[in-house]
Write a protein that holds these residues in place. Structure first.
Motif, PDB file in Angstrom:
ATOM      1  N   MET A  31      61.600  -0.741  15.884  1.00 46.10           N
ATOM      2  CA  MET A  31      62.933  -0.189  15.649  1.00 46.10           C
ATOM      3  C   MET A  31      63.051   0.484  14.291  1.00 46.10           C
ATOM      4  O   MET A  31      63.825   1.431  14.125  1.00 46.10           O
ATOM      5  N   ASP A  32      62.292   0.020  13.323  1.00 47.89           N
ATOM      6  CA  ASP A  32      62.318   0.642  11.994  1.00 47.89           C
ATOM      7  C   ASP A  32      61.823   2.083  12.032  1.00 47.89           C
ATOM      8  O   ASP A  32      62.138   2.875  11.130  1.00 47.89           O
ATOM      9  N   ALA A  33      61.038   2.423  13.068  1.00 49.25           N
ATOM     10  CA  ALA A  33      60.474   3.770  13.168  1.00 49.25           C
ATOM     11  C   ALA A  33      61.307   4.699  14.045  1.00 49.25           C
ATOM     12  O   ALA A  33      60.958   5.872  14.207  1.00 49.25           O
ATOM     13  N   LEU A  34      62.414   4.215  14.587  1.00 51.06           N
ATOM     14  CA  LEU A  34      63.280   5.054  15.416  1.00 51.06           C
ATOM     15  C   LEU A  34      64.140   5.968  14.536  1.00 51.06           C
ATOM     16  O   LEU A  34      64.286   5.730  13.329  1.00 51.06           O
ATOM     17  N   PRO A  35      64.751   7.010  15.122  1.00 47.06           N
ATOM     18  CA  PRO A  35      65.551   7.937  14.311  1.00 47.06           C
ATOM     19  C   PRO A  35      66.790   7.259  13.713  1.00 47.06           C
ATOM     20  O   PRO A  35      67.530   6.581  14.439  1.00 47.06           O
ATOM     21  N   PRO A  36      67.030   7.434  12.429  1.00 43.33           N
ATOM     22  CA  PRO A  36      68.264   6.902  11.837  1.00 43.33           C
ATOM     23  C   PRO A  36      69.463   7.744  12.232  1.00 43.33           C
ATOM     24  O   PRO A  36      69.331   8.937  12.540  1.00 43.33           O
ATOM     25  N   ASP A  37      70.625   7.141  12.234  1.00 38.48           N
ATOM     26  CA  ASP A  37      71.858   7.846  12.568  1.00 38.48           C
ATOM     27  C   ASP A  37      72.979   7.268  11.713  1.00 38.48           C
ATOM     28  O   ASP A  37      73.097   6.046  11.575  1.00 38.48           O
ATOM     29  N   ALA A  38      73.810   8.138  11.155  1.00 41.78           N
ATOM     30  CA  ALA A  38      74.837   7.703  10.206  1.00 41.78           C
ATOM     31  C   ALA A  38      76.207   7.492  10.846  1.00 41.78           C
ATOM     32  O   ALA A  38      77.214   7.419  10.141  1.00 41.78           O
ATOM     33  N   THR A  39      76.264   7.368  12.175  1.00 38.38           N
ATOM     34  CA  THR A  39      77.538   7.120  12.841  1.00 38.38           C
ATOM     35  C   THR A  39      78.038   5.716  12.509  1.00 38.38           C
ATOM     36  O   THR A  39      77.323   4.736  12.750  1.00 38.38           O
ATOM     37  N   PRO A  40      79.243   5.575  11.976  1.00 42.52           N
ATOM     38  CA  PRO A  40      79.752   4.223  11.676  1.00 42.52           C
ATOM     39  C   PRO A  40      79.996   3.417  12.946  1.00 42.52           C
ATOM     40  O   PRO A  40      80.394   3.959  13.973  1.00 42.52           O
ATOM     41  N   SER A  41      79.747   2.126  12.866  1.00 47.46           N
ATOM     42  CA  SER A  41      80.072   1.229  13.981  1.00 47.46           C
ATOM     43  C   SER A  41      81.579   1.097  14.099  1.00 47.46           C
ATOM     44  O   SER A  41      82.293   1.071  13.092  1.00 47.46           O
ATOM     45  N   LEU A  42      82.060   0.989  15.323  1.00 47.06           N
ATOM     46  CA  LEU A  42      83.485   0.839  15.569  1.00 47.06           C
ATOM     47  C   LEU A  42      83.838  -0.640  15.717  1.00 47.06           C
ATOM     48  O   LEU A  42      83.025  -1.429  16.212  1.00 47.06           O
ATOM     49  N   PRO A  43      85.029  -1.050  15.312  1.00 45.76           N
ATOM     50  CA  PRO A  43      85.403  -2.464  15.420  1.00 45.76           C
ATOM     51  C   PRO A  43      85.638  -2.873  16.869  1.00 45.76           C
ATOM     52  O   PRO A  43      86.056  -2.063  17.701  1.00 45.76           O
ATOM     53  N   HIS A  44      85.384  -4.145  17.144  1.00 46.81           N
ATOM     54  CA  HIS A  44      85.686  -4.674  18.471  1.00 46.81           C
ATOM     55  C   HIS A  44      87.197  -4.718  18.679  1.00 46.81           C
ATOM     56  O   HIS A  44      87.973  -4.853  17.727  1.00 46.81           O
ATOM     57  N   GLU A  45      87.604  -4.592  19.917  1.00 45.40           N
ATOM     58  CA  GLU A  45      89.032  -4.655  20.257  1.00 45.40           C
ATOM     59  C   GLU A  45      89.316  -6.038  20.847  1.00 45.40           C
ATOM     60  O   GLU A  45      89.402  -6.227  22.059  1.00 45.40           O
ATOM     61  N   VAL A  46      89.416  -7.007  19.965  1.00 46.60           N
ATOM     62  CA  VAL A  46      89.560  -8.408  20.346  1.00 46.60           C
ATOM     63  C   VAL A  46      90.775  -8.982  19.621  1.00 46.60           C
ATOM     64  O   VAL A  46      90.869  -8.898  18.388  1.00 46.60           O
ATOM     65  N   GLY A  47      91.705  -9.551  20.366  1.00 38.26           N
ATOM     66  CA  GLY A  47      92.928 -10.081  19.775  1.00 38.26           C
ATOM     67  C   GLY A  47      92.830 -11.562  19.452  1.00 38.26           C
ATOM     68  O   GLY A  47      91.835 -12.233  19.722  1.00 38.26           O
ATOM     69  N   PHE A  48      93.904 -12.082  18.900  1.00 36.60           N
ATOM     70  CA  PHE A  48      94.008 -13.500  18.541  1.00 36.60           C
ATOM     71  C   PHE A  48      94.004 -14.356  19.811  1.00 36.60           C
ATOM     72  O   PHE A  48      94.606 -13.964  20.816  1.00 36.60           O
ATOM     73  N   PRO A  49      93.329 -15.497  19.842  1.00 36.87           N
ATOM     74  CA  PRO A  49      92.593 -16.159  18.757  1.00 36.87           C
ATOM     75  C   PRO A  49      91.116 -15.815  18.712  1.00 36.87           C
ATOM     76  O   PRO A  49      90.374 -16.349  17.899  1.00 36.87           O
ATOM     77  N   PHE A  50      90.680 -14.905  19.622  1.00 32.22           N
ATOM     78  CA  PHE A  50      89.247 -14.630  19.722  1.00 32.22           C
ATOM     79  C   PHE A  50      88.715 -13.836  18.536  1.00 32.22           C
ATOM     80  O   PHE A  50      87.509 -13.711  18.369  1.00 32.22           O
ATOM     81  N   ASN A  51      89.630 -13.288  17.726  1.00 31.68           N
ATOM     82  CA  ASN A  51      89.174 -12.554  16.552  1.00 31.68           C
ATOM     83  C   ASN A  51      88.883 -13.463  15.362  1.00 31.68           C
ATOM     84  O   ASN A  51      88.515 -12.988  14.290  1.00 31.68           O
ATOM     85  N   ILE A  52      89.021 -14.771  15.539  1.00 29.48           N
ATOM     86  CA  ILE A  52      88.679 -15.714  14.471  1.00 29.48           C
ATOM     87  C   ILE A  52      87.188 -16.021  14.591  1.00 29.48           C
ATOM     88  O   ILE A  52      86.755 -16.810  15.434  1.00 29.48           O
ATOM     89  N   ARG A  53      86.395 -15.390  13.761  1.00 27.55           N
ATOM     90  CA  ARG A  53      84.944 -15.495  13.885  1.00 27.55           C
ATOM     91  C   ARG A  53      84.452 -16.931  13.727  1.00 27.55           C
ATOM     92  O   ARG A  53      83.497 -17.340  14.368  1.00 27.55           O
ATOM     93  N   ARG A  54      85.096 -17.679  12.860  1.00 27.56           N
ATOM     94  CA  ARG A  54      84.620 -19.035  12.606  1.00 27.56           C
ATOM     95  C   ARG A  54      84.654 -19.882  13.876  1.00 27.56           C
ATOM     96  O   ARG A  54      83.828 -20.787  14.048  1.00 27.56           O
ATOM     97  N   SER A  55      85.574 -19.584  14.773  1.00 24.20           N
ATOM     98  CA  SER A  55      85.676 -20.370  16.003  1.00 24.20           C
ATOM     99  C   SER A  55      84.428 -20.213  16.873  1.00 24.20           C
ATOM    100  O   SER A  55      84.149 -21.059  17.729  1.00 24.20           O
ATOM    101  N   LEU A  56      83.669 -19.148  16.653  1.00 22.78           N
ATOM    102  CA  LEU A  56      82.445 -18.958  17.420  1.00 22.78           C
ATOM    103  C   LEU A  56      81.413 -20.037  17.111  1.00 22.78           C
ATOM    104  O   LEU A  56      80.514 -20.296  17.914  1.00 22.78           O
ATOM    105  N   GLY A  57      81.556 -20.667  15.940  1.00 24.44           N
ATOM    106  CA  GLY A  57      80.686 -21.794  15.645  1.00 24.44           C
ATOM    107  C   GLY A  57      80.908 -22.929  16.617  1.00 24.44           C
ATOM    108  O   GLY A  57      79.966 -23.627  17.021  1.00 24.44           O
ATOM    109  N   GLY A  58      82.157 -23.140  17.021  1.00 30.64           N
ATOM    110  CA  GLY A  58      82.455 -24.146  18.039  1.00 30.64           C
ATOM    111  C   GLY A  58      81.891 -23.756  19.392  1.00 30.64           C
ATOM    112  O   GLY A  58      81.375 -24.601  20.134  1.00 30.64           O
ATOM    113  N   TRP A  59      81.976 -22.454  19.721  1.00 30.79           N
ATOM    114  CA  TRP A  59      81.399 -21.970  20.981  1.00 30.79           C
ATOM    115  C   TRP A  59      79.896 -22.225  20.993  1.00 30.79           C
ATOM    116  O   TRP A  59      79.334 -22.672  22.006  1.00 30.79           O
ATOM    117  N   LYS A  60      79.246 -21.972  19.884  1.00 27.23           N
ATOM    118  CA  LYS A  60      77.800 -22.195  19.822  1.00 27.23           C
ATOM    119  C   LYS A  60      77.462 -23.669  19.994  1.00 27.23           C
ATOM    120  O   LYS A  60      76.474 -24.027  20.657  1.00 27.23           O
TER     121      LYS A  60
END
Length: 295
Positions: free
Chosen positions: A141-170
């Protein structure tokens, strides 16, 4: 009144314990010590894992599929996830990541900033990858073409947008053991590695519970399409009555024994599988025959 300080202390203790339990858990520092990636083999890992299928730009064709600028949308009951830029661009992509940072992202779902990734990124399958395959993948993957397109944010609402809660899911659902265990032949073992780890077949073909955890007792028994449109088929022997040769042919050409042709996102899967050695497709077919039949 003495009860209030005690309750407050218990609440603080519970909060602290919860915070500790849900903390991201990266790989040990020694995991990649002395490991060097092989880009030639990494291309095969990249193909089997279907990285381009999710991370190429929407509608990309041909060689443009290897420009991993992201942007594809994946709807789910929890919100819509947008594939990020994982090209080697050092600013917008992952070009500045170390092997350890890449490994923690792919195998543990932990970002370089120490945050949980959503399991729409199938680290629950990739955590069974070998360290060498992981290093080989990064080298390619390091040898693939680079691209400067910014990543877009996920469209996830409350409470699923609380990243720390994913630790409980794990804690509840992240496992690194094989679903199909016991005595397997060499081809069946290879097929299991491809199907359960690299190609992450169970992520789509296995039903999930209300929290999005895989129902491993119904492995590959089919599931509703996360987009809400249609279903993903049962590919256990209960429904998939094809012979091993017919499965190999389907994974090679996209044609079923009934002369139907593959469609939808599965077309990308078949395209990837067709680029692997035939022995790998035979291994996947042997593995699917080993999966318990489930209605």
């Amino acid at each position: 009144m003495r009860l209030l300080p005690s309750l407050a202390a218990l609440a603080l203790l519970a909060a602290g314990t919860g915070w500790w339990l849900t903390a991201p858990k990266p790989l040990p520092d020694s995991t990649f010590a002395g490991v060097t990636g092989d880009a030639t083999h990494g291309e095969q890992v990249f193909t089997a894992a279907g990285c381009a299928s999710c991370h190429m730009a929407p509608g990309a064709e041909g060689e443009a599929q290897r420009v991993l600028s992201g942007g594809q949308r994946f709807a789910s009951p929890f919100g819509t996830f947008l594939a990020p830029n994982i090209s080697p661009d050092p600013t917008q992509g992952i070009g500045g990541w170390t092997l350890a940072q890449f490994g923690n992202a792919v195998m543990r779902g932990v970002s370089p900033e120490g945050e949980h990734y959503y399991p729409a990124f199938p680290y629950s399958a990739f955590n069974k990858m070998t360290v060498q395959d992981l290093a080989d993948l990064k080298a390619f993957m390091d040898a693939l073409p680079p691209d400067a397109t910014p990543s877009l944010p996920h469209e996830v609402g409350f409470p699923f947008n609380i990243r720390r809660s994913l630790g409980g899911w794990k804690l509840l659902f992240l496992r690194d053991d094989w679903v199909i265990d016991g005595t397997l032949s060499e081809p069946e073992t290879r097929g299991r590695y491809i199907a359960e780890a690299l190609a992450h077949c169970g992520e789509c073909h296995t039903p999930r519970n209300l929290l999005g955890g895989l129902e491993r007792g119904r492995w590959l028994a089919g599931a509703p399409n996360p987009s809400g449109q249609g279903t993903i088929p049962n590919i256990t022997p209960a429904k998939l009555g094809w012979s091993e040769d017919e499965i190999v042919e389907y994974l090679t050409s996209g044609f079923t024994p009934e002369f139907d042709s593959v469609g939808g996102h599965m077309a990308h899967v078949v395209e990837n599988m067709s680029r692997l050695p035939e022995s790998d497709r035979q291994a996947v077919a042997a593995y699917l025959k080993k999966v318990p039949a489930s209605e």
